[in-house]
Design a protein around this motif. Structure first.
Motif, PDB file in Angstrom:
ATOM      1  N   GLY A 197     103.864   0.308  15.295  1.00 53.61           N
ATOM      2  CA  GLY A 197     102.570  -0.273  15.647  1.00 53.61           C
ATOM      3  C   GLY A 197     102.003  -1.256  14.638  1.00 53.61           C
ATOM      4  N   GLY A 198     102.326  -1.072  13.330  1.00 56.73           N
ATOM      5  CA  GLY A 198     101.698  -1.905  12.306  1.00 56.73           C
ATOM      6  C   GLY A 198     100.207  -1.629  12.240  1.00 56.73           C
ATOM      7  N   PRO A 199      99.390  -2.484  11.617  1.00 56.33           N
ATOM      8  CA  PRO A 199      99.759  -3.722  10.944  1.00 56.33           C
ATOM      9  C   PRO A 199     100.261  -3.539   9.508  1.00 56.33           C
ATOM     10  CG  PRO A 199      97.381  -3.481  10.851  1.00 56.33           C
ATOM     11  CD  PRO A 199      97.913  -2.318  11.640  1.00 56.33           C
ATOM     12  N   SER A 200     100.109  -2.353   8.928  1.00 56.05           N
ATOM     13  CA  SER A 200     100.692  -2.194   7.596  1.00 56.05           C
ATOM     14  C   SER A 200     102.204  -2.159   7.757  1.00 56.05           C
ATOM     15  CB  SER A 200     100.189  -0.904   6.937  1.00 56.05           C
ATOM     16  OG  SER A 200     100.331   0.196   7.801  1.00 56.05           O
ATOM     17  N   TYR A 201     102.892  -2.715   6.779  1.00 59.54           N
ATOM     18  CA  TYR A 201     104.338  -2.558   6.756  1.00 59.54           C
ATOM     19  C   TYR A 201     104.645  -1.092   6.440  1.00 59.54           C
ATOM     20  CZ  TYR A 201     104.722  -7.676   6.691  1.00 59.54           C
ATOM     21  OH  TYR A 201     104.644  -9.004   7.011  1.00 59.54           O
ATOM     22  N   GLU A 202     105.844  -0.680   6.742  1.00 62.65           N
ATOM     23  CA  GLU A 202     106.246   0.708   6.541  1.00 62.65           C
ATOM     24  C   GLU A 202     106.291   1.048   5.056  1.00 62.65           C
ATOM     25  OE1 GLU A 202     108.247  -1.803   8.004  1.00 62.65           O
ATOM     26  OE2 GLU A 202     106.900  -1.333   9.657  1.00 62.65           O
ATOM     27  N   THR A 203     106.056   2.296   4.754  1.00 65.61           N
ATOM     28  CA  THR A 203     106.340   2.764   3.401  1.00 65.61           C
ATOM     29  C   THR A 203     107.855   2.906   3.270  1.00 65.61           C
ATOM     30  OG1 THR A 203     106.355   5.096   3.991  1.00 65.61           O
ATOM     31  CG2 THR A 203     104.206   4.134   3.411  1.00 65.61           C
ATOM     32  N   PRO A 204     108.344   2.929   2.052  1.00 66.88           N
ATOM     33  CA  PRO A 204     109.790   3.147   1.884  1.00 66.88           C
ATOM     34  C   PRO A 204     110.255   4.440   2.549  1.00 66.88           C
ATOM     35  CG  PRO A 204     108.843   2.330  -0.139  1.00 66.88           C
ATOM     36  CD  PRO A 204     107.683   2.595   0.784  1.00 66.88           C
ATOM     37  N   ALA A 205     109.456   5.485   2.497  1.00 64.79           N
ATOM     38  CA  ALA A 205     109.863   6.750   3.129  1.00 64.79           C
ATOM     39  C   ALA A 205     109.962   6.586   4.648  1.00 64.79           C
ATOM     40  CB  ALA A 205     108.881   7.866   2.777  1.00 64.79           C
ATOM     41  N   GLU A 206     109.003   5.848   5.233  1.00 65.67           N
ATOM     42  CA  GLU A 206     109.066   5.596   6.680  1.00 65.67           C
ATOM     43  C   GLU A 206     110.284   4.753   7.035  1.00 65.67           C
ATOM     44  OE1 GLU A 206     104.208   5.798   7.356  1.00 65.67           O
ATOM     45  OE2 GLU A 206     105.167   3.861   7.012  1.00 65.67           O
ATOM     46  N   SER A 207     110.516   3.728   6.242  1.00 65.76           N
ATOM     47  CA  SER A 207     111.670   2.860   6.506  1.00 65.76           C
ATOM     48  C   SER A 207     112.961   3.657   6.418  1.00 65.76           C
ATOM     49  CB  SER A 207     111.718   1.709   5.493  1.00 65.76           C
ATOM     50  OG  SER A 207     110.532   0.954   5.578  1.00 65.76           O
ATOM     51  N   ARG A 208     113.036   4.531   5.431  1.00 57.19           N
ATOM     52  CA  ARG A 208     114.240   5.356   5.270  1.00 57.19           C
ATOM     53  C   ARG A 208     114.421   6.263   6.488  1.00 57.19           C
ATOM     54  NH1 ARG A 208     113.183   7.048   0.437  1.00 57.19           N
ATOM     55  NH2 ARG A 208     112.529   9.178   0.823  1.00 57.19           N
ATOM     56  N   ALA A 209     113.325   6.859   6.944  1.00 57.55           N
ATOM     57  CA  ALA A 209     113.387   7.743   8.113  1.00 57.55           C
ATOM     58  C   ALA A 209     113.876   6.967   9.338  1.00 57.55           C
ATOM     59  CB  ALA A 209     112.015   8.359   8.376  1.00 57.55           C
ATOM     60  N   ILE A 210     113.344   5.764   9.526  1.00 61.25           N
ATOM     61  CA  ILE A 210     113.693   4.976  10.713  1.00 61.25           C
ATOM     62  C   ILE A 210     115.132   4.475  10.618  1.00 61.25           C
ATOM     63  CG2 ILE A 210     113.112   2.846  11.975  1.00 61.25           C
ATOM     64  CD1 ILE A 210     110.120   3.569  11.211  1.00 61.25           C
ATOM     65  N   ARG A 211     115.552   4.170   9.407  1.00 64.51           N
ATOM     66  CA  ARG A 211     116.972   3.820   9.212  1.00 64.51           C
ATOM     67  C   ARG A 211     117.862   5.009   9.585  1.00 64.51           C
ATOM     68  NH1 ARG A 211     120.966   0.680   9.999  1.00 64.51           N
ATOM     69  NH2 ARG A 211     122.727   0.988   8.602  1.00 64.51           N
ATOM     70  N   MET A 212     117.431   6.202   9.172  1.00 57.47           N
ATOM     71  CA  MET A 212     118.229   7.405   9.482  1.00 57.47           C
ATOM     72  C   MET A 212     118.293   7.661  10.987  1.00 57.47           C
ATOM     73  SD  MET A 212     116.900   9.780   6.363  1.00 57.47           S
ATOM     74  CE  MET A 212     117.796  11.278   6.615  1.00 57.47           C
ATOM     75  N   LEU A 213     117.305   7.185  11.711  1.00 60.38           N
ATOM     76  CA  LEU A 213     117.314   7.323  13.172  1.00 60.38           C
ATOM     77  C   LEU A 213     118.233   6.297  13.835  1.00 60.38           C
ATOM     78  CD1 LEU A 213     113.514   7.907  13.925  1.00 60.38           C
ATOM     79  CD2 LEU A 213     115.341   9.606  13.931  1.00 60.38           C
ATOM     80  N   GLY A 214     118.718   5.348  13.046  1.00 59.87           N
ATOM     81  CA  GLY A 214     119.719   4.427  13.581  1.00 59.87           C
ATOM     82  C   GLY A 214     119.293   2.980  13.723  1.00 59.87           C
ATOM     83  N   ALA A 215     118.077   2.636  13.274  1.00 65.03           N
ATOM     84  CA  ALA A 215     117.619   1.258  13.462  1.00 65.03           C
ATOM     85  C   ALA A 215     118.240   0.312  12.437  1.00 65.03           C
ATOM     86  CB  ALA A 215     116.101   1.195  13.372  1.00 65.03           C
ATOM     87  N   ASP A 216     118.473  -0.925  12.884  1.00 69.03           N
ATOM     88  CA  ASP A 216     118.972  -1.981  12.005  1.00 69.03           C
ATOM     89  C   ASP A 216     117.881  -2.957  11.608  1.00 69.03           C
ATOM     90  OD1 ASP A 216     121.927  -1.433  12.160  1.00 69.03           O
ATOM     91  OD2 ASP A 216     121.504  -1.709  14.301  1.00 69.03           O
ATOM     92  N   ALA A 217     116.845  -3.036  12.435  1.00 72.46           N
ATOM     93  CA  ALA A 217     115.754  -3.977  12.200  1.00 72.46           C
ATOM     94  C   ALA A 217     114.452  -3.289  12.611  1.00 72.46           C
ATOM     95  CB  ALA A 217     115.958  -5.246  13.016  1.00 72.46           C
ATOM     96  N   ILE A 218     113.344  -3.757  12.031  1.00 73.71           N
ATOM     97  CA  ILE A 218     112.061  -3.119  12.350  1.00 73.71           C
ATOM     98  C   ILE A 218     110.973  -4.175  12.479  1.00 73.71           C
ATOM     99  CG2 ILE A 218     111.590  -2.679   9.877  1.00 73.71           C
ATOM    100  CD1 ILE A 218     110.240  -0.033  10.873  1.00 73.71           C
ATOM    101  N   GLY A 219     110.123  -3.985  13.472  1.00 73.42           N
ATOM    102  CA  GLY A 219     109.069  -4.970  13.689  1.00 73.42           C
ATOM    103  C   GLY A 219     107.963  -4.426  14.578  1.00 73.42           C
ATOM    104  N   MET A 220     106.972  -5.296  14.813  1.00 76.04           N
ATOM    105  CA  MET A 220     105.730  -4.856  15.461  1.00 76.04           C
ATOM    106  C   MET A 220     105.541  -5.476  16.843  1.00 76.04           C
ATOM    107  SD  MET A 220     103.307  -5.305  12.119  1.00 76.04           S
ATOM    108  CE  MET A 220     103.929  -4.928  10.476  1.00 76.04           C
ATOM    109  N   SER A 221     106.634  -5.851  17.504  1.00 73.87           N
ATOM    110  CA  SER A 221     106.466  -6.541  18.791  1.00 73.87           C
ATOM    111  C   SER A 221     107.656  -6.287  19.709  1.00 73.87           C
ATOM    112  CB  SER A 221     106.333  -8.048  18.536  1.00 73.87           C
ATOM    113  OG  SER A 221     107.549  -8.583  18.078  1.00 73.87           O
TER     114      SER A 221
END
Ligand code: 6GU
Length: 302
Positions: A197-221
């Motif tokens: 959802g944003g608008p804050s960028y992810e924290t490193p912990a959130e980014s790590r979690a989302i990477r672990m879920l299988g994402a290659d890219a992340i964005g708000m749209s």
């Protein structure tokens, strides 16, 4: 008739009344942050400010104008959204569905979407391009969807399937087009896009979690538009420009007795900084001409 259908019909009626018959499009384009230059590539244009179209919401983000541009591009009649609507601006997700339904009612059968995204796949670089072949919609998984609310049966079914949301034929066509447009093959990937959802960028912990879920890219749209398009039977091709790499480690005090030392060393080695909007726009600017060239060939092949 559903409320959504009535509202969409009002916008479509206004547009049709103010658009030459030959300019009615079969292809839609949604421009990502800093990629609005796609809209400037159109010739023989008719432009509508979002604010002038009944029922249209307006976009407020720097790097996003708010114009619907009709014209010719790559030999096709297209409509281009220069400036998209984002959830983080305060629009609810169903509001972001509106312009896509307007396109559908105008006769759009294929939708090309671009976005600026953060790169989670450690093998990829800022400036690389990603053909999205699947997505993780974190908001959808907890009940936030562009399709939430009474189903607008005129557009599609209550429970649309998303297994073929990004048809393989269009991705294949895009790969062929990339060769012709001389997009360096090492810059082009296929990947999974995570929508947050944003608008804050992810924290490193959130980014790590989302990477672990299988994402290659992340964005708000993009994903709300994709879901809306699939719902009403539009074929989708979606591309992310990786404007920055996303750090997945940061912030722990480094105590010599602690295993965190390893993570801190790894971060030191990668040297990935937290993203900024300026950096996002700078990378979009650097790659926009290439993306425009690529899309022109895609349109020729469609
Ligand atoms: Cl790092 N995160 C999100 N959510 N959106 C972005 C981005 C990052 N970089 C560009 N857009």
């Amino acid at each position: 008739m559903s409320k959504s259908f009535v509202a969409v019909s009002g916008a479509v009626e206004y547009i049709r009344a103010n658009l030459p018959e030959h300019a009615v499009p079969t292809i839609g384009i949604v421009c990502g942050s800093g990629l609005g230059g796609l809209g400037a590539r159109l010739s023989d244009t008719t432009t509508f400010d979002y604010a002038s179209i009944p029922g249209f919401a307006t976009s407020s983000v720097v790097g996003h104008a708010g114009k619907l541009v009709f014209g010719e591009y790559g030999g096709k009649r297209v409509v281009c959204m220069v400036g998209r609507l984002h959830y983080y601006e305060g629009h609810d997700l169903p509001a972001t569905a509106f312009p896509i339904r307007v396109m559908h009612q105008l006769g759009v059968k294929t939708l090309l979407l671009t976005n600026a995204a953060g790169g989670l796949n450690p093998a990829w670089n800022a400036g690389d391009l990603v053909l999205i072949y699947d997505h993780l919609s974190l908001p959808s998984m907890v009940g936030q969807s562009a399709l939430r609310g009474p189903n607008a049966d005129e557009f599609g079914p209550r429970f649309p399937a998303l297994g073929e949301a990004y048809p393989v034929e269009l991705r294949r066509l895009a790969v062929e087009a990339a060769k012709e447009a001389e997009v360096p093959s090492e810059w082009l990937h296929e990947g999974i896009y995570a929508f947050v959802g944003g608008p804050s960028y992810e924290t490193p912990a959130e980014s790590r979690a989302i990477r672990m879920l299988g994402a290659d890219a992340i964005g708000m749209s993009t994903v709300p538009e994709v879901i809306t398009a699939v719902h009403c039977g539009i074929k989708v091709l979606a591309v992310s420009l990786l404007t920055n790499r996303v750090p997945t480690e940061r912030g722990q005090l480094v105590l010599p007795q602690d295993p965190a030392q390893k993570a801190a060393d790894a971060l030191e080695a990668t040297g990935i900084d937290m993203p900024t909007h300026e950096e996002v726009l700078a990378m979009s600017a650097e790659r926009s001409a290439l993306v425009e060239q690529w899309f022109e060939v895609i349109l020729q092949k469609l």
